[in-house]
Design a protein around this motif. Structure first.
Motif, short mmCIF file in Angstrom:
data_model
loop_
_atom_site.label_atom_id
_atom_site.label_comp_id
_atom_site.label_asym_id
_atom_site.label_seq_id
_atom_site.Cartn_x
_atom_site.Cartn_y
_atom_site.Cartn_z
N ASP A 1 -22.30 -14.14 25.34
CA ASP A 1 -21.62 -14.64 24.67
C ASP A 1 -20.83 -15.98 25.00
O ASP A 1 -20.80 -16.04 26.25
CB ASP A 1 -20.44 -13.53 24.41
CG ASP A 1 -19.34 -13.96 23.45
OD1 ASP A 1 -19.54 -14.82 22.19
OD2 ASP A 1 -18.13 -13.96 23.63
N SER A 2 -20.89 -16.85 24.09
CA SER A 2 -20.39 -18.49 24.44
C SER A 2 -19.16 -18.27 25.27
O SER A 2 -18.77 -18.89 26.10
CB SER A 2 -20.35 -19.31 23.36
OG SER A 2 -19.52 -18.93 22.18
N ASN A 3 -18.06 -17.45 24.63
CA ASN A 3 -16.71 -17.22 25.14
C ASN A 3 -16.80 -16.76 26.44
O ASN A 3 -16.00 -17.16 27.60
CB ASN A 3 -15.80 -16.40 24.23
CG ASN A 3 -15.53 -17.03 22.91
OD1 ASN A 3 -15.56 -18.32 22.86
ND2 ASN A 3 -15.19 -16.32 21.86
N ALA A 4 -17.56 -15.67 26.61
CA ALA A 4 -17.50 -14.88 28.08
C ALA A 4 -18.32 -15.99 29.06
O ALA A 4 -17.90 -16.22 30.16
CB ALA A 4 -18.35 -13.64 27.98
N ALA A 5 -19.21 -16.86 28.68
CA ALA A 5 -19.88 -17.70 29.61
C ALA A 5 -18.94 -18.60 29.84
O ALA A 5 -18.76 -19.36 30.96
CB ALA A 5 -21.31 -18.19 29.00
N SER A 6 -18.09 -19.09 28.98
CA SER A 6 -17.09 -20.21 29.09
C SER A 6 -16.01 -20.00 30.09
O SER A 6 -15.89 -20.68 31.12
CB SER A 6 -16.52 -20.42 27.82
OG SER A 6 -15.67 -21.62 28.05
N ILE A 7 -15.57 -18.64 30.06
CA ILE A 7 -14.65 -18.21 30.88
C ILE A 7 -15.15 -17.84 32.17
O ILE A 7 -14.61 -18.27 33.20
CB ILE A 7 -13.96 -16.83 30.49
CG1 ILE A 7 -13.21 -17.21 28.93
CG2 ILE A 7 -13.21 -15.97 31.46
CD1 ILE A 7 -12.60 -15.88 28.30
N ASN A 8 -16.18 -17.35 32.40
CA ASN A 8 -16.91 -16.98 33.82
C ASN A 8 -17.21 -18.51 34.38
O ASN A 8 -16.94 -18.44 35.79
CB ASN A 8 -18.16 -16.16 33.46
CG ASN A 8 -18.04 -14.96 33.28
OD1 ASN A 8 -16.99 -14.47 33.37
ND2 ASN A 8 -19.05 -14.34 32.72
N LEU A 9 -17.87 -19.36 33.73
CA LEU A 9 -18.09 -20.83 34.11
C LEU A 9 -16.73 -21.66 34.70
O LEU A 9 -16.75 -22.14 36.03
CB LEU A 9 -18.96 -21.62 33.39
CG LEU A 9 -19.28 -22.89 33.89
CD1 LEU A 9 -19.95 -22.74 35.03
CD2 LEU A 9 -20.06 -23.67 32.67
N ALA A 10 -15.57 -21.34 33.83
CA ALA A 10 -14.46 -21.93 34.42
C ALA A 10 -13.64 -21.22 35.45
O ALA A 10 -13.29 -22.05 36.46
CB ALA A 10 -13.57 -21.91 33.11
N ASP A 11 -13.98 -20.03 35.51
CA ASP A 11 -13.45 -19.30 36.71
C ASP A 11 -14.18 -19.49 37.92
O ASP A 11 -13.87 -19.93 39.20
CB ASP A 11 -13.42 -17.82 36.52
CG ASP A 11 -12.32 -17.36 35.68
OD1 ASP A 11 -11.59 -18.32 35.33
OD2 ASP A 11 -12.33 -16.15 35.14
N LYS A 12 -15.63 -19.65 38.06
CA LYS A 12 -16.53 -19.94 38.85
C LYS A 12 -16.21 -21.53 39.41
O LYS A 12 -16.20 -21.52 40.80
CB LYS A 12 -17.97 -19.75 38.60
CG LYS A 12 -18.70 -19.68 39.81
CD LYS A 12 -18.91 -18.63 40.42
CE LYS A 12 -20.01 -18.69 41.36
NZ LYS A 12 -19.94 -17.43 42.24
N LEU A 13 -16.06 -22.28 38.62
CA LEU A 13 -15.74 -23.76 39.19
C LEU A 13 -14.47 -24.06 39.19
O LEU A 13 -14.20 -25.18 39.70
CB LEU A 13 -16.53 -24.70 38.13
CG LEU A 13 -18.04 -24.60 37.79
CD1 LEU A 13 -18.55 -25.44 36.79
CD2 LEU A 13 -18.71 -24.92 38.98
N LYS A 14 -13.57 -23.16 38.69
CA LYS A 14 -12.08 -23.51 38.88
C LYS A 14 -11.79 -24.59 38.27
O LYS A 14 -11.11 -25.67 38.79
CB LYS A 14 -11.73 -23.46 40.42
CG LYS A 14 -11.90 -22.27 41.19
CD LYS A 14 -11.33 -22.20 42.78
CE LYS A 14 -11.61 -20.83 43.39
NZ LYS A 14 -11.98 -21.07 44.66
N THR A 15 -12.01 -24.66 36.90
CA THR A 15 -11.73 -26.00 36.20
C THR A 15 -11.09 -25.43 34.87
O THR A 15 -11.33 -24.12 34.62
CB THR A 15 -13.16 -26.76 35.90
OG1 THR A 15 -12.60 -27.77 34.95
CG2 THR A 15 -14.22 -25.84 35.25
#
Length: 183
Positions: free
Chosen positions: A17-31
């Motif tokens: 899901d694009s929302n889940a991927a967006s949240i996971n990537l933001a958390d991983k990169l801390k952005t």
């Protein structure tokens, strides 16, 4: 030949899901999620880097279910973006140097002006100390600063002293011979 590469968004893996991927990537990169959303729209998320680092960034995205591709970035593009920043920095440095130089020139002019105001004898022999002649100069005032105090009568002072001595004598006699004052 390009030395630097940029990681570009290519799509999402199946079942992501694009929302889940967006949240996971933001958390991983801390952005922020806004930056990640812009990455999904085609804006770069990472700065151009060497091929090894770009491959690591692509692997990180793949582990989160995001497909990406490497895009070669020429050095001319990098230097063209750095050129305005360097020219602005150089311009600020030159402005600061110009300000410092003009300030030094003004200070030098002030010093020359002060040297011209000094008498020639003092400028030739600055080591000679003058006597304290300034203390002998007369003050140019209309009124005198020190006035003589008026003489006061010492009668009041002497009467107060005499009264105090008399009371002390009476007190001493009263303490020494209390039987004389008993009624």
């Amino acid at each position: 030949m390009a030395d630097n590469f940029r990681v570009i968004f290519a799509g999402l893996a199946d079942g992501i899901d694009s929302n889940a991927a967006s949240i996971n990537l933001a958390d991983k990169l801390k952005t922020s999620e806004e930056k990640v959303a812009l990455f999904f729209k085609g804006k770069p998320l990472f700065a151009p880097s060497h091929k090894d680092k770009a491959l690591k960034q692509a692997k990180l995205l793949a582990s989160l279910g995001i497909k990406s591709k490497l895009q070669a970035v020429s050095n001319a593009a990098n230097t063209s973006t750095e050129q305005p920043q360097n020219s602005q920095r150089d311009e600020r440095i030159f402005d600061a140097l110009d300000y410092i130089t003009s300030s030094l020139i003004r200070l030098e002019e002030k010093l020359e002006e002060l040297e011209q105001r000094l008498p020639e004898e003092q400028s030739k022999n600055p080591e000679i100390d003058e006597d304290d002649d300034w203390q002998d100069d007369d003050l140019l005032l209309d009124e005198e600063l020190v006035s003589t105090p008026k003489k006061r009568s010492n009668v009041l002072l002497f009467s107060l002293i005499a009264t105090a001595v008399t009371l002390l004598i009476i007190l001493a006699v009263y303490l020494a011979f209390p039987s004389l004052f008993s009624l």
